[in-house]
Design a protein around this motif. Structure first.
Motif, PDB file in Angstrom:
ATOM      1  N   PHE A 127      11.129 -14.113  -3.368  1.00 12.58           N
ATOM      2  CA  PHE A 127      10.367 -15.044  -2.919  1.00 12.58           C
ATOM      3  C   PHE A 127      10.604 -15.622  -1.542  1.00 12.58           C
ATOM      4  O   PHE A 127      11.950 -15.691  -1.070  1.00 12.58           O
ATOM      5  CB  PHE A 127      10.244 -16.411  -3.922  1.00 12.58           C
ATOM      6  CG  PHE A 127       9.478 -17.508  -3.461  1.00 12.58           C
ATOM      7  CD1 PHE A 127       8.203 -17.346  -3.617  1.00 12.58           C
ATOM      8  CD2 PHE A 127       9.992 -18.692  -2.790  1.00 12.58           C
ATOM      9  CE1 PHE A 127       7.275 -18.331  -3.204  1.00 12.58           C
ATOM     10  CE2 PHE A 127       9.291 -19.666  -2.557  1.00 12.58           C
ATOM     11  CZ  PHE A 127       7.802 -19.717  -2.623  1.00 12.58           C
ATOM     12  N   CYS A 128       9.556 -15.459  -0.773  1.00  8.32           N
ATOM     13  CA  CYS A 128       9.622 -16.162   0.649  1.00  8.32           C
ATOM     14  C   CYS A 128       9.120 -17.435   0.844  1.00  8.32           C
ATOM     15  O   CYS A 128       8.014 -17.697   0.557  1.00  8.32           O
ATOM     16  CB  CYS A 128       8.844 -15.213   1.670  1.00  8.32           C
ATOM     17  SG  CYS A 128       8.886 -15.566   3.251  1.00  8.32           S
ATOM     18  N   SER A 129      10.131 -18.292   1.055  1.00 10.94           N
ATOM     19  CA  SER A 129       9.920 -19.797   1.379  1.00 10.94           C
ATOM     20  C   SER A 129       9.349 -20.062   2.578  1.00 10.94           C
ATOM     21  O   SER A 129       8.565 -21.061   2.664  1.00 10.94           O
ATOM     22  CB  SER A 129      11.223 -20.684   0.981  1.00 10.94           C
ATOM     23  OG  SER A 129      11.946 -20.230   2.111  1.00 10.94           O
ATOM     24  N   ASP A 130       8.838 -19.211   3.438  1.00 11.03           N
ATOM     25  CA  ASP A 130       8.271 -19.525   4.857  1.00 11.03           C
ATOM     26  C   ASP A 130       6.880 -19.123   4.802  1.00 11.03           C
ATOM     27  O   ASP A 130       6.310 -20.217   4.958  1.00 11.03           O
ATOM     28  CB  ASP A 130       8.945 -18.527   6.074  1.00 11.03           C
ATOM     29  CG  ASP A 130       8.683 -18.917   7.286  1.00 11.03           C
ATOM     30  OD1 ASP A 130       8.492 -20.058   7.562  1.00 11.03           O
ATOM     31  OD2 ASP A 130       8.491 -18.025   7.923  1.00 11.03           O
ATOM     32  N   CYS A 131       6.555 -17.950   4.076  1.00  7.56           N
ATOM     33  CA  CYS A 131       5.132 -17.965   3.917  1.00  7.56           C
ATOM     34  C   CYS A 131       4.696 -17.978   2.398  1.00  7.56           C
ATOM     35  O   CYS A 131       3.451 -17.826   2.009  1.00  7.56           O
ATOM     36  CB  CYS A 131       4.852 -16.506   4.622  1.00  7.56           C
ATOM     37  SG  CYS A 131       5.467 -15.251   3.759  1.00  7.56           S
ATOM     38  N   PHE A 132       5.365 -18.485   1.571  1.00 10.20           N
ATOM     39  CA  PHE A 132       5.051 -18.598   0.266  1.00 10.20           C
ATOM     40  C   PHE A 132       4.418 -17.633  -0.571  1.00 10.20           C
ATOM     41  O   PHE A 132       3.219 -17.559  -1.125  1.00 10.20           O
ATOM     42  CB  PHE A 132       3.993 -19.877   0.073  1.00 10.20           C
ATOM     43  CG  PHE A 132       4.586 -21.047   0.650  1.00 10.20           C
ATOM     44  CD1 PHE A 132       5.740 -21.693  -0.160  1.00 10.20           C
ATOM     45  CD2 PHE A 132       4.316 -21.684   1.982  1.00 10.20           C
ATOM     46  CE1 PHE A 132       6.404 -22.979   0.542  1.00 10.20           C
ATOM     47  CE2 PHE A 132       4.858 -22.897   2.355  1.00 10.20           C
ATOM     48  CZ  PHE A 132       5.811 -23.343   1.638  1.00 10.20           C
ATOM     49  N   THR A 133       4.872 -16.251  -0.273  1.00 11.93           N
ATOM     50  CA  THR A 133       4.637 -15.125  -1.163  1.00 11.93           C
ATOM     51  C   THR A 133       5.695 -14.534  -1.967  1.00 11.93           C
ATOM     52  O   THR A 133       7.042 -14.955  -1.847  1.00 11.93           O
ATOM     53  CB  THR A 133       4.337 -13.908   0.048  1.00 11.93           C
ATOM     54  OG1 THR A 133       5.575 -13.773   0.951  1.00 11.93           O
ATOM     55  CG2 THR A 133       3.253 -14.329   0.746  1.00 11.93           C
ATOM     56  N   GLU A 134       5.537 -13.915  -3.209  1.00 15.55           N
ATOM     57  CA  GLU A 134       6.254 -13.266  -4.018  1.00 15.55           C
ATOM     58  C   GLU A 134       6.243 -11.855  -3.669  1.00 15.55           C
ATOM     59  O   GLU A 134       5.142 -11.210  -3.661  1.00 15.55           O
ATOM     60  CB  GLU A 134       5.647 -13.636  -5.394  1.00 15.55           C
ATOM     61  CG  GLU A 134       6.847 -13.181  -6.500  1.00 15.55           C
ATOM     62  CD  GLU A 134       6.486 -13.860  -7.761  1.00 15.55           C
ATOM     63  OE1 GLU A 134       6.595 -13.044  -8.800  1.00 15.55           O
ATOM     64  OE2 GLU A 134       6.180 -15.264  -7.751  1.00 15.55           O
ATOM     65  N   LEU A 135       7.324 -11.203  -3.887  1.00 13.70           N
ATOM     66  CA  LEU A 135       7.532  -9.668  -3.748  1.00 13.70           C
ATOM     67  C   LEU A 135       7.878  -9.322  -4.898  1.00 13.70           C
ATOM     68  O   LEU A 135       8.889  -9.719  -5.539  1.00 13.70           O
ATOM     69  CB  LEU A 135       8.410  -9.433  -2.517  1.00 13.70           C
ATOM     70  CG  LEU A 135       8.129 -10.161  -1.409  1.00 13.70           C
ATOM     71  CD1 LEU A 135       9.338  -9.783  -0.278  1.00 13.70           C
ATOM     72  CD2 LEU A 135       6.874  -9.715  -0.402  1.00 13.70           C
ATOM     73  N   VAL A 136       7.432  -8.227  -5.410  1.00 16.23           N
ATOM     74  CA  VAL A 136       7.570  -7.351  -6.680  1.00 16.23           C
ATOM     75  C   VAL A 136       8.168  -6.017  -6.230  1.00 16.23           C
ATOM     76  O   VAL A 136       7.229  -5.297  -5.987  1.00 16.23           O
ATOM     77  CB  VAL A 136       6.661  -7.510  -7.841  1.00 16.23           C
ATOM     78  CG1 VAL A 136       6.898  -6.844  -9.010  1.00 16.23           C
ATOM     79  CG2 VAL A 136       6.275  -8.958  -8.124  1.00 16.23           C
ATOM     80  N   ILE A 137       9.165  -5.574  -6.822  1.00 16.30           N
ATOM     81  CA  ILE A 137       9.436  -4.211  -6.418  1.00 16.30           C
ATOM     82  C   ILE A 137       9.430  -3.401  -7.480  1.00 16.30           C
ATOM     83  O   ILE A 137      10.076  -3.719  -8.522  1.00 16.30           O
ATOM     84  CB  ILE A 137      10.979  -4.247  -5.632  1.00 16.30           C
ATOM     85  CG1 ILE A 137      10.893  -4.961  -4.356  1.00 16.30           C
ATOM     86  CG2 ILE A 137      11.508  -2.700  -5.479  1.00 16.30           C
ATOM     87  CD1 ILE A 137      12.198  -5.167  -3.846  1.00 16.30           C
ATOM     88  N   ASN A 138       8.810  -2.162  -7.541  1.00 15.96           N
ATOM     89  CA  ASN A 138       8.484  -1.249  -8.674  1.00 15.96           C
ATOM     90  C   ASN A 138       9.031   0.058  -7.980  1.00 15.96           C
ATOM     91  O   ASN A 138       7.892   0.670  -7.330  1.00 15.96           O
ATOM     92  CB  ASN A 138       7.336  -1.237  -9.294  1.00 15.96           C
ATOM     93  CG  ASN A 138       7.144  -2.543 -10.074  1.00 15.96           C
ATOM     94  OD1 ASN A 138       8.340  -3.122 -10.830  1.00 15.96           O
ATOM     95  ND2 ASN A 138       5.916  -3.069 -10.240  1.00 15.96           N
ATOM     96  N   LYS A 139      10.016   0.852  -8.414  1.00 12.70           N
ATOM     97  CA  LYS A 139      10.245   2.047  -8.048  1.00 12.70           C
ATOM     98  C   LYS A 139      10.426   2.250  -6.598  1.00 12.70           C
ATOM     99  O   LYS A 139      11.309   1.684  -5.767  1.00 12.70           O
ATOM    100  CB  LYS A 139       9.614   3.332  -8.800  1.00 12.70           C
ATOM    101  CG  LYS A 139       9.631   3.262  -9.966  1.00 12.70           C
ATOM    102  CD  LYS A 139       8.987   4.212 -10.860  1.00 12.70           C
ATOM    103  CE  LYS A 139       9.107   4.541 -12.345  1.00 12.70           C
ATOM    104  NZ  LYS A 139       8.323   5.378 -12.875  1.00 12.70           N
ATOM    105  N   ASP A 140       9.119   2.933  -6.017  1.00 14.17           N
ATOM    106  CA  ASP A 140       9.194   2.764  -4.421  1.00 14.17           C
ATOM    107  C   ASP A 140       7.977   2.170  -3.913  1.00 14.17           C
ATOM    108  O   ASP A 140       7.845   2.429  -2.634  1.00 14.17           O
ATOM    109  CB  ASP A 140       8.956   4.482  -4.165  1.00 14.17           C
ATOM    110  CG  ASP A 140       7.708   4.943  -4.673  1.00 14.17           C
ATOM    111  OD1 ASP A 140       6.982   4.476  -5.507  1.00 14.17           O
ATOM    112  OD2 ASP A 140       7.370   5.943  -4.225  1.00 14.17           O
ATOM    113  N   LYS A 141       7.599   0.956  -4.487  1.00 13.58           N
ATOM    114  CA  LYS A 141       6.397   0.474  -3.792  1.00 13.58           C
ATOM    115  C   LYS A 141       7.115  -1.304  -3.916  1.00 13.58           C
ATOM    116  O   LYS A 141       7.585  -1.434  -4.962  1.00 13.58           O
ATOM    117  CB  LYS A 141       5.329   0.758  -4.548  1.00 13.58           C
ATOM    118  CG  LYS A 141       4.492   1.843  -4.721  1.00 13.58           C
ATOM    119  CD  LYS A 141       3.277   2.270  -5.205  1.00 13.58           C
ATOM    120  CE  LYS A 141       2.972   3.488  -5.229  1.00 13.58           C
ATOM    121  NZ  LYS A 141       1.601   3.426  -5.772  1.00 13.58           N
ATOM    122  N   CYS A 142       6.426  -1.876  -2.982  1.00 10.83           N
ATOM    123  CA  CYS A 142       6.652  -3.265  -3.066  1.00 10.83           C
ATOM    124  C   CYS A 142       5.064  -4.173  -3.004  1.00 10.83           C
ATOM    125  O   CYS A 142       4.566  -3.772  -1.947  1.00 10.83           O
ATOM    126  CB  CYS A 142       7.355  -3.776  -1.759  1.00 10.83           C
ATOM    127  SG  CYS A 142       7.541  -5.377  -1.492  1.00 10.83           S
TER     128      CYS A 142
END
Length: 68
Positions: A20-35
């Motif tokens: 989670f990025c608290s600066d731009c309020f986005t959530e990142l999910v990492i699966n194998k070779d993709k974000c």
């Protein structure tokens, strides 16, 4: 790792493969070779913004300036 949206270096971990990025309020999910990048909606649901290759996020390519 930097946030692919705003470039902030300090990203919090909220799960095994979720960040989670608290600066731009986005959530990142990492699966194998993709974000996958998600925006948090007003009601708390996630809206997918984009999907990037993990290689491009961890090892960004240098900017190539055009020669005149």
């Amino acid at each position: 790792m930097q946030c692919p949206v705003c470039g902030q270096k300090y990203i919090g971990k909220i799960g095994r493969k979720k960040f989670f990025c608290s600066d731009c309020f986005t959530e990142l999910v990492i699966n194998k070779d993709k974000c996958s990048v998600f925006k948090i909606d007003e009601n708390g649901s996630l809206i997918k913004i984009c999907e990037k290759l993990l290689q491009d996020i961890l090892y960004p390519q240098p900017v190539i300036k055009e020669q005149f």
